[in-house]
Design an enzyme around this catalytic site. Structure first.
Site, PDB file in Angstrom:
ATOM      1  N   CYS A 107       0.848  -1.384   0.540  1.00 50.81           N
ATOM      2  CA  CYS A 107      -0.141   0.684   0.287  1.00 50.81           C
ATOM      3  C   CYS A 107       0.607   1.284  -0.411  1.00 50.81           C
ATOM      4  CB  CYS A 107      -0.874  -0.124   0.949  1.00 50.81           C
ATOM      5  SG  CYS A 107      -2.891   1.039   1.352  1.00 50.81           S
ATOM      6  N   HIS A 136      -3.499  -5.606   1.046  1.00 50.63           N
ATOM      7  CA  HIS A 136      -3.152  -6.242   2.175  1.00 50.63           C
ATOM      8  C   HIS A 136      -2.868  -7.036   2.753  1.00 50.63           C
ATOM      9  CE1 HIS A 136      -2.387  -1.878   3.662  1.00 50.63           C
ATOM     10  NE2 HIS A 136      -3.766  -1.564   2.730  1.00 50.63           N
ATOM     11  N   GLU A 162      -0.524  -8.675   4.869  1.00 52.04           N
ATOM     12  CA  GLU A 162      -0.503  -8.582   6.391  1.00 52.04           C
ATOM     13  C   GLU A 162      -2.212  -8.758   7.141  1.00 52.04           C
ATOM     14  OE1 GLU A 162      -0.981  -6.141   4.993  1.00 52.04           O
ATOM     15  OE2 GLU A 162      -0.779  -4.393   5.880  1.00 52.04           O
TER      16      GLU A 162
END
Lengths: 233, 82
Positions: A86, A203, A205
């Site tokens: 990002c 994302h 994560e």
């Protein structure tokens, strides 16, 4: 395998990335403050999401001049693994470590939703162990994730296998309806020519535990781990 | 002193979502003769410098290094005495 999560003033996904590495894939991890001048001792550097330097001027434009970025650049040029997520992706393009630019979504909205990613190249440290043909369900959350490259660069990226992820529908069709931000060629993630630096708007994560709605982000981190283990044999 | 008045616009080849939105808004206000709108940035940089040539060179370097992203943006500037 030791990870470093860079923290810029305004980073806000640093905690998510740290949590994933420490508690989910259970590897050693440190926060690396943006004033650090060295990233020696790390095997993979994560540039997390957020709004570094308030996104002033352009997203990532000021962060790229942080002392740590000089070290990250050297680390990358030596072949170190770097993943920018990002805002981290925006920093990498501004720093010139990845081609192209990221700017305002064509829809003019901040898009916060799950996306489905088609893997375009499995011969990278970030994708090599991902099951062939498997779509990755990973969320995005950005207002400026519209990836731009000119036609000539796009052709180069394609022929070099630098396009890693493209936005697709849940059925795997890469189409305009699956494109959340207007990115050229539905591009969600690209890497450098050497394939050791990856930038992606989604994302991974935030997709590492079932409670979050998807564990597909783990496939990227598993691939990084196995690649690193393999490189040590 | 010299002040650089810098205008930054997305390249013509790059789609301008903000410009399009403003264009539509002007249309909905009844300005039916609006052909095209592009939204950019305006920056002023004042330099403790009186040599125009040196200032020009420096502002150009600033634009290339930080103030603009030349992958997607074009810039022009003029220097005025302050």
């Amino acid at each position: 395998m030791k990870f470093g999560v860079v923290v810029f003033p305004g980073s806000n996904c640093d905690l998510d990335a740290y949590h994933l590495v420490k508690d989910v894939i259970k590897q050693p991890v440190d926060y690396v403050w943006h004033q650090e001048e060295s990233v020696t001792g790390y095997d993979c550097i994560i540039l997390p999401g957020g709004f570094s330097y308030g996104d002033y001027l352009r997203c990532g434009a000021i962060a790229r001049f942080s002392p740590v970025m000089k070290a990250v650049k050297e680390f990358a040029l030596r072949g170190g693994l770097v993943i920018g997520i990002c805002n981290g992706f925006q920093v990498l393009v501004e720093a010139g470590l990845l081609p192209g630019a990221l700017y305002r979504n064509t829809v003019l909205q901040f898009r916060c939703q799950f996306t489905h990613l088609k893997v375009e190249n499995y011969e990278t440290p970030f994708t090599e162990t991902i099951e062939r043909g498997r779509l990755l369900k990973i969320p995005i959350a950005h207002g400026e994730g519209n990836y731009y490259v000119d036609n000539e660069t796009l052709r180069q990226l394609e022929s070099n296998g630098q396009i890693i992820f493209r936005y697709a529908t849940e059925q795997g069709e890469v189409s305009d309806t699956a494109n959340p931000n207007g990115s050229v060629y539905n591009i969600a993630g690209v890497c450098n020519a050497n394939k050791n630096v990856l930038g992606m708007m989604p994302h991974p994560e935030r997709a590492g535990e079932a409670i979050l709605g998807s564990e597909d982000g783990l496939m990227i981190f598993d691939s990084i781990l196995k690649h690193w283990e393999g490189s040590r044999l | 002193m010299l002040k650089a008045q810098i205008k930054v616009l997305l390249k013509q080849s790059v789609l301008d979502p903000q410009g399009q939105a403003v264009e539509k808004a002007l249309g909905s206000l009844g300005y039916n003769n609006v052909e095209h709108v592009r939204v950019g940035k305006y920056l002023e940089v004042t330099l403790a410098e009186n040599n125009r040539e040196a200032a020009h060179k420096q502002v150009e370097e600033m634009c290339e290094r930080l103030l603009t992203n030349t992958v997607i943006e074009d810039y022009t500037f003029t220097l005025v005495e302050v």
